[in-house]
Write an enzyme that holds these catalytic residues in place. Structure first.
Site, mmCIF file in Angstrom:
data_model
loop_
_atom_site.group_PDB
_atom_site.id
_atom_site.type_symbol
_atom_site.label_atom_id
_atom_site.label_comp_id
_atom_site.label_asym_id
_atom_site.label_seq_id
_atom_site.Cartn_x
_atom_site.Cartn_y
_atom_site.Cartn_z
ATOM 1 N N THR A 111 1.488 -4.710 4.152
ATOM 2 C CA THR A 111 1.307 -5.089 5.568
ATOM 3 C C THR A 111 0.749 -6.505 5.727
ATOM 4 O O THR A 111 0.979 -7.144 6.749
ATOM 5 C CB THR A 111 0.359 -4.110 6.283
ATOM 6 O OG1 THR A 111 -0.892 -4.082 5.586
ATOM 7 C CG2 THR A 111 0.952 -2.719 6.348
ATOM 8 N N GLN A 150 -3.819 -20.873 19.596
ATOM 9 C CA GLN A 150 -4.683 -19.883 18.926
ATOM 10 C C GLN A 150 -4.727 -18.572 19.706
ATOM 11 O O GLN A 150 -5.210 -17.568 19.208
ATOM 12 C CB GLN A 150 -6.103 -20.447 18.776
ATOM 13 C CG GLN A 150 -6.159 -21.563 17.757
ATOM 14 C CD GLN A 150 -7.507 -22.245 17.680
ATOM 15 O OE1 GLN A 150 -8.535 -21.687 18.059
ATOM 16 N NE2 GLN A 150 -7.515 -23.464 17.185
ATOM 17 N N CYS A 151 -4.261 -18.613 20.962
ATOM 18 C CA CYS A 151 -4.206 -17.378 21.759
ATOM 19 C C CYS A 151 -2.944 -16.615 21.349
ATOM 20 O O CYS A 151 -1.851 -17.165 21.435
ATOM 21 C CB CYS A 151 -4.095 -17.675 23.246
ATOM 22 S SG CYS A 151 -5.416 -18.691 23.871
ATOM 23 N N THR A 207 0.811 -1.219 0.000
ATOM 24 C CA THR A 207 0.000 0.000 0.000
ATOM 25 C C THR A 207 0.844 1.269 0.000
ATOM 26 O O THR A 207 0.490 2.262 -0.643
ATOM 27 C CB THR A 207 -0.927 -0.003 1.236
ATOM 28 O OG1 THR A 207 -1.847 -1.086 1.087
ATOM 29 C CG2 THR A 207 -1.710 1.280 1.368
ATOM 30 N N ASP A 219 1.504 -6.672 -4.429
ATOM 31 C CA ASP A 219 0.672 -6.658 -3.236
ATOM 32 C C ASP A 219 1.217 -7.833 -2.415
ATOM 33 O O ASP A 219 1.480 -8.905 -2.959
ATOM 34 C CB ASP A 219 -0.785 -6.924 -3.633
ATOM 35 C CG ASP A 219 -1.731 -6.835 -2.450
ATOM 36 O OD1 ASP A 219 -2.583 -5.939 -2.461
ATOM 37 O OD2 ASP A 219 -1.619 -7.668 -1.521
HETATM 38 N N1 ASP Z 1 -2.807 -5.608 0.416
HETATM 39 C C1 ASP Z 1 -1.729 -4.724 0.829
HETATM 40 C C2 ASP Z 1 -0.445 -5.528 0.869
HETATM 41 O O1 ASP Z 1 -0.223 -6.269 1.798
HETATM 42 C C3 ASP Z 1 -2.037 -4.144 2.159
HETATM 43 C C4 ASP Z 1 -1.012 -3.189 2.685
HETATM 44 O O2 ASP Z 1 0.071 -2.997 2.191
HETATM 45 O O3 ASP Z 1 -1.313 -2.570 3.709
HETATM 46 O O4 ASP Z 1 0.330 -5.445 -0.043
#
Ligand code: ASP
Length: 338
Positions: free
Chosen positions: A90, A272-273, A13, A58
């Protein structure tokens, strides 16, 4: 002397611009936007160069091949730069940061992953601060590890998880304290940082090992997983309840784990926690897992477990050694509590 940092732009992003199909990564416009940020050339900032991956992705599309390519760029430029900032989407940043923490053996330089929830091209964005702060952190010669900087927190890369799809503070490190808190100053927590490695830097590339993650849920029918567990996969991460518990009907899982082990498949148990550690044998519902030959993932994140399995299997070690090392702390990724 001014430090020199290499920015590796992988996509995500942070550098995306609007297209008719939604946000996509763009190189030319991102470089133009970077050049228009005067602060990036301020006297207090390190010098920096930028190298972009081709194609920009991405991060949902980032996998072993891209981990190898990113790590190769760091390795090729290791002697020429004081630190590295990896701009990454992210969504899978915690996986890539975990993978590089293992692949960059004896790394003694700061490798700082960052990105943003809002692209740099938008008026309101978190990209500008994340990038500027990551560059400053990458100039700190006391950091000898792969980290993730996001929304005011510097986290160990292999301890981080993405926990919010929307918030600007999107990552947390539930089982290890932040390495630095960023407010008016950057406050490093020196005792939490890894010590400088002794050996020579070496890049361990990864192979496309078949790995699987199984999340236990009430009513799970383990027999449905028999063929993938005993024939197809080399490494399996089982996300269990609480401290490593499986349903009693899951007794059918135990012979599967045994058979999987005989076929050269390792089963690692995580929780899972997000917070806390697996303690195999603490409850009756988990003691069978240990007897069947499952490995304790202790307080490792699933992201770190997956990356560690790729790494250890890629080194072509004998099974008993992979099993031992999965339970050892190699890069600060786990705390042994039992
Ligand atoms: N879909 C994007 C990615 O992971 C989300 C981001 O960068 O925040 O490339």
């Amino acid at each position: 002397m001014k430090k020199t940092i290499l920015i590796v732009y992988t996509g995500g992003t942070i550098g995306m611009s609007k297209s008719i199909d939604g946000y996509t990564p763009q190189l030319t416009s991102f470089i133009e936007q970077l050049n228009s940020i005067q602060e990036l050339h301020a006297a207090c900032m390190p010098n920096w160069d930028i190298q972009a991956m081709e194609p920009l992705l991405d991060s949902s599309n980032v996998s072993v091949e891209e981990w190898n390519a990113i790590a190769q760029i760091v390795a090729d430029n290791y002697d020429a730069y004081d630190g590295f900032v990896i701009l990454h989407g992210t969504d899978t940043m915690a996986y890539t940061a975990s993978a590089l923490s293992f692949m960059l053996e004896n790394n003694s330089k700061p490798v700082i992953f960052t990105g943003s929830q809002i692209p740099l091209c938008e008026v309101r964005n978190d990209a500008r601060d994340n990038l500027i702060t990551a560059l400053l952190i990458a100039s700190n010669a006391d950091i000898h590890e792969v980290c993730l900087y996001f929304g005011g927190k510097l986290l160990r890369g292999n301890r981080a998880i993405k926990f919010s799809a929307n918030d600007l503070i999107a990552f947390m490190s539930p089982n290890y304290p932040p390495l630095a808190d960023v407010g008016m100053d950057i406050r490093y927590h020196m005792t939490s940082l890894l010590n400088k490695a002794n050996g020579e830097f070496h890049l361990q590339k990864l192979k496309k090992i078949p790995i699987g993650v199984i999340k236990v849920f009430p009513g799970i029918q383990f027999d449905l997983f028999e063929s993938i567990m005993t024939q197809s996969l080399k490494g399996i991460v089982i996300e269990t309840f609480g401290a490593g518990n499986i349903p009693a009907s899951g007794a059918s899982l135990l012979p599967l784990i045994q058979r999987a082990f005989e076929h050269g498949t390792l089963v690692t148990v995580t929780s899972q926690c997000p917070h806390g550690s697996v303690a195999l044998g603490a409850y009756e519902t988990s003691s069978g897992l240990k007897k069947a030959g499952a490995i304790s993932g202790y307080d490792m994140t699933t992201e770190a477990c997956v990356a560690k399995l790729y790494y250890l299997f890629s080194k072509d070690l004998p099974m008993y050694q992979i099993k031992e090392l999965m339970e050892e702390d190699l890069r600060g990724e786990l705390t042994k509590s039992y």
